[in-house]
Motif scaffolding. Structure first.
Motif, PDB file in Angstrom:
ATOM      1  N   PRO A 175     -12.961  12.680 -30.719  1.00 15.31           N
ATOM      2  CA  PRO A 175     -11.989  11.633 -30.387  1.00 15.31           C
ATOM      3  C   PRO A 175     -10.728  12.217 -29.755  1.00 15.31           C
ATOM      4  N   GLY A 176     -10.071  11.428 -28.957  1.00 19.90           N
ATOM      5  CA  GLY A 176      -8.855  11.875 -28.304  1.00 19.90           C
ATOM      6  C   GLY A 176      -7.982  10.686 -27.937  1.00 19.90           C
ATOM      7  N   PHE A 177      -6.908  10.967 -27.223  1.00 18.88           N
ATOM      8  CA  PHE A 177      -6.030   9.897 -26.774  1.00 18.88           C
ATOM      9  C   PHE A 177      -5.483  10.254 -25.400  1.00 18.88           C
ATOM     10  N   GLY A 205      -4.897  14.243 -25.196  1.00 20.15           N
ATOM     11  CA  GLY A 205      -4.983  15.003 -26.441  1.00 20.15           C
ATOM     12  C   GLY A 205      -6.354  14.814 -27.060  1.00 20.15           C
ATOM     13  N   TRP A 206      -6.838  15.840 -27.703  1.00 22.54           N
ATOM     14  CA  TRP A 206      -8.132  15.713 -28.365  1.00 22.54           C
ATOM     15  C   TRP A 206      -8.255  16.709 -29.499  1.00 22.54           C
ATOM     16  N   SER A 207      -9.276  16.449 -30.277  1.00 21.39           N
ATOM     17  CA  SER A 207      -9.513  17.247 -31.460  1.00 21.39           C
ATOM     18  C   SER A 207     -10.771  18.058 -31.212  1.00 21.39           C
ATOM     19  N   VAL A 252      -9.407   7.561 -26.613  1.00 19.22           N
ATOM     20  CA  VAL A 252     -10.551   7.768 -25.735  1.00 19.22           C
ATOM     21  C   VAL A 252     -11.538   8.649 -26.486  1.00 19.22           C
ATOM     22  N   ARG A 253     -12.678   8.857 -25.866  1.00 24.56           N
ATOM     23  CA  ARG A 253     -13.646   9.721 -26.517  1.00 24.56           C
ATOM     24  C   ARG A 253     -14.106  10.774 -25.530  1.00 24.56           C
ATOM     25  N   LEU A 254     -13.955  12.025 -25.934  1.00 22.61           N
ATOM     26  CA  LEU A 254     -14.474  13.123 -25.128  1.00 22.61           C
ATOM     27  C   LEU A 254     -15.804  13.556 -25.719  1.00 22.61           C
ATOM     28  N   ALA A 255     -16.511  14.415 -24.967  1.00 20.19           N
ATOM     29  CA  ALA A 255     -17.765  14.945 -25.502  1.00 20.19           C
ATOM     30  C   ALA A 255     -17.516  15.689 -26.805  1.00 20.19           C
ATOM     31  N   GLN A 280      -9.588  15.195 -17.909  1.00 24.03           N
ATOM     32  CA  GLN A 280     -10.780  15.171 -18.748  1.00 24.03           C
ATOM     33  C   GLN A 280     -11.660  16.370 -18.481  1.00 24.03           C
TER      34      GLN A 280
END
Lengths: 183, 170, 347
Positions: C307-309, C320-322, C301-304, C340
């Protein structure tokens, strides 16, 4: 040779790209990139192979790139496969054939069905759209699809089936009165 | 033969991708089963409908761009000259990559999973985190009774407070 | 039947005949009935997330997975210009209070009897367009719900577009638009979390003091979402990297503690949050460490922030996200839209 390749396959490549991302500009980018990449390394391609083999490479490049790109229209979430055998988290229950098939069949036979079909396609995940585009629109066989998508043939077979189930569900929603608001 | 679980076989049959034995199975079943015959008709019809969907042609500017790029690529490596450095480099790259020589394509494909790169000796496993969460769930100290610290959730003091599983008024 | 009164040769008669025939086909008549009776799903969702206009009181049960239900007393009063004033108390069998969270719309105050701790902090408030937010993650559909707490409901199904993530089901009171039952549903259909009213009354007047902080003698006091500077610097020193914290969590959640999990030569920071029933974990890995996701079912997925999952376990959703060089992972039995929102608030 390359020019002939362009003449013969650029339309098909664009159609596939368009089905994936539903956007003319993005599809153009994807196709351009795929062809450019192929041109860079074409001289060590086996030129005795039919052009169609090169076309599978183009399709693969287009698919991989479209999957890499984040969908700009919806920030989240994204329907991208991540090296998982079956990209869907939800198992689509296999339905026993029932009378709703009559309604779907009926709709598919009507002249205005293309609009519904397009809408139902748009509601599928990208992977499902890709596999139906390859199977039914490009007319590829399962072995060719397995090469383009990089998955075993058994997976291709089950994925195609699920994509069709999902499409059928999408069409059903447009026939009978389920109140479903896909946003 | 049961109808349930036949979906995939019917789908493969519609694509003419079944073995002769499988085809015979499908045909025999469909001869007796109206529902599956109908399903097969739907599969065939949707295949046909998708195939005959109006396909947008490649825009003219795209074709022009591709033609010019093709011409340039062909002019750049005439058959008579020996391998240039670039060609040798490409040859080396293609020797490393599988059959179709889409060296760049494969490299790009590998990049897809870069964020989730799996190098076990360096990577932190998600499972470690999930176990820690599970452990915390079991301990669940807040909101618990003082008489049973760190137990798997308050038990005795909820007696009589529980909402029965089957208590539903739907 | 209308068509009987018309002349046989008229166009309208034939149309009427066709319509009558169509309407007799079961799926068409269901469609016709449906079109009249059901309200807009998104409108109901907006109302539900905003909350009712009237004050209410009820008995609310929370059940995590297949565990036992926890009973609570809920009292809420919409406060003009401030949002919703609300008090929730978990009780023991003798009626004694185990855990309280109270908000006056602006400030939140939480008390845990067992540990004798008080937390205070700003109230989470509502997002400006809750419906739009939720609908971007989910396919939203509405159908008739049955009765919950004796009241007729609409049932909203929020299924994540990405799959591999928890969805939600809300049963919304038809008249008052209060969410009477709320389920977090995992991709395999299991219910990770269920909350429901067994009894609710509207129009009850509440003493405003219920929503204000209380003095608890001898209780330690902490910030609701962030640890004291002492704890924070200790974590920083031991882990080698600055821990980050969410600035938004659903009402009632507090930071329960921060642990360091050793893994080989690294340390993973584990922030634990709880609202007295539901627990939530936020993990942070050292900078530049990669995350091995194993064979988990997941979607990118994509957060602001990048990228994430999303993924899930048998009792929770995982996001999870970076962010910068750190990888963060949120684990909780909450819907993807809530996960989110928490993730986006991490500073």
């Amino acid at each position: 040779m390359l020019q002939r390749f362009v003449e013969e396959y650029s339309d098909s490549a664009f159609t596939f790209a368009y089905r994936l991302c539903e956007n003319v500009e993005e599809a153009k980018e994807l196709v351009q990139e795929a062809f450019f990449r192929l041109f860079k390394s074409w001289d060590h391609f086996d030129q005795s192979q039919p052009l169609e083999k090169w076309f599978l490479t183009i399709l693969k490049n287009v698919y991989v790139d479209s999957v890499k790109k984040f969908d700009r229209r919806n920030m989240v979430p994204l329907d991208m496969p991540v090296r998982h055998e079956d990209g869907e988290g939800v198992s689509i229950a296999e339905t026993i054939a029932d009378e709703r098939d009559e309604a779907v069949l009926d709709m598919l036979e009507r002249r205005e069905s293309e609009g519904h079909l397009k809408a139902a396609l748009a509601g599928l995940t990208k992977e499902h759209r890709a596999i139906l585009a390859l199977c039914d629109m490009q007319g590829l066989g399962y072995d060719e699809i397995s090469r383009v998508l990089g998955m075993p043939m058994g997976t291709v077979r089950s994925r195609v089936s699920r994509a069709r189930t999902a499409l059928r569900e999408g069409l059903l929603k447009r026939t009978a009165g389920m109140v479903a608001y896909g946003v | 033969m049961e109808c349930k679980g036949l979906e995939e076989l019917l789908s493969a049959y519609a694509d003419r991708e079944t073995t002769p034995a499988e085809s015979a199975q499908v045909e025999a079943h469909v001869a007796d089963c109206r529902a599956c015959g109908l399903r097969l008709a739907v599969l065939a019809k949707s295949k046909q409908a998708l195939a005959s969907m109006a396909a947008p042609a490649a825009p003219r500017d795209l074709k022009e761009t591709l033609r010019r790029a093709a011409a340039r690529a062909e002019a750049a490596s005439p058959e008579s000259s020996g391998p240039s450095f670039g060609q040798r480099l490409s040859a080396w790259r293609s020797a490393l990559s599988p059959r179709y020589g889409f060296a760049f394509g494969l490299a790009a494909f590998l990049l897809v999973g870069l964020w989730f790169e799996r190098r076990p000796e360096e990577a932190v496993p998600l499972d470690v985190m999930l176990s820690a969460h599970r452990q915390y769930t079991l301990e669940r100290p807040l909101g618990g009774s003082a008489t049973r610290p760190g137990a798997s959730g308050p038990v005795s003091e909820d007696a009589g407070n529980d909402l029965e599983d089957d208590e539903t008024d739907e | 039947m209308i068509w009987k009164t018309m002349k046989p040769t008229s166009r309208t008669y034939r149309a009427g005949l066709a319509a009558a025939f169509l309407l007799s086909v079961p799926w068409v008549s269901a469609w016709a009935a449906g079109k009249q009776a059901l309200p807009e799903a998104l409108a109901v969702l907006e109302d539900a997330l905003r909350g009712p206009a009237a004050s209410y009181e009820g008995t609310f049960f929370v059940r995590i997975g297949r565990g036992k239900s926890r009973k609570s007393l809920v009292r809420c009063s919409p406060a003009p210009e401030k949002g919703l004033a609300c008090r929730r108390e978990f009780m023991d069998s003798k009626g004694g209070v185990l855990f309280v969270s109270a908000t006056d719309g602006a400030k939140e105050w939480i008390f845990d009897r067992k540990t004798n701790k008080v937390w205070e902090g700003p109230s989470p408030g509502n997002s400006s367009a809750p419906g739009a937010q939720a609908s971007s993650f989910y396919r939203v559909s509405l159908s008739t719900g049955g009765k919950v707490a004796g009241r007729l409901t609409w049932k909203l199904e929020l299924s994540p577009k990405s799959g591999a993530a928890p969805g939600r089901r809300l049963w919304v009171d038809r008249e008052r638009r209060l969410v009477l039952k709320d389920e977090t549903v995992l991709p395999d259909g299991r219910i990770a979390l269920r909350g429901r009213f067994s009894r609710v009354s509207f129009g009850v007047r509440h003493d405003p003091a219920l929503f204000r902080p209380e003095a608890v003698p001898g209780a330690s006091r902490e910030g609701r979402l962030e640890p004291s500077p002492t704890v924070r610097s200790k974590v920083q020193a031991e882990s080698g990297f600055g821990p980050r914290f969410p600035s938004w969590l659903p009402s009632g959640f507090v930071l329960d503690g921060v642990d360091l999990i050793p893994y080989k030569d690294k340390k993973i920071i584990h922030c634990r949050y709880s609202d007295g029933a539901v627990v939530l974990s936020l993990f942070q890995s050292p900078p530049r460490a990669k995350l091995d996701l194993g064979a988990k079912d997941r979607k990118e997925v994509r957060l602001a922030s990048g990228p994430g999952f999303v993924s899930w376990t048998e009792d929770a959703g995982v996001l999870g996200w970076s962010s910068g060089e750190t990888k963060l992972v949120l684990v909780a039995p909450l819907g993807l839209d809530i996960l989110q929102r928490i993730a986006e608030s991490v500073r």
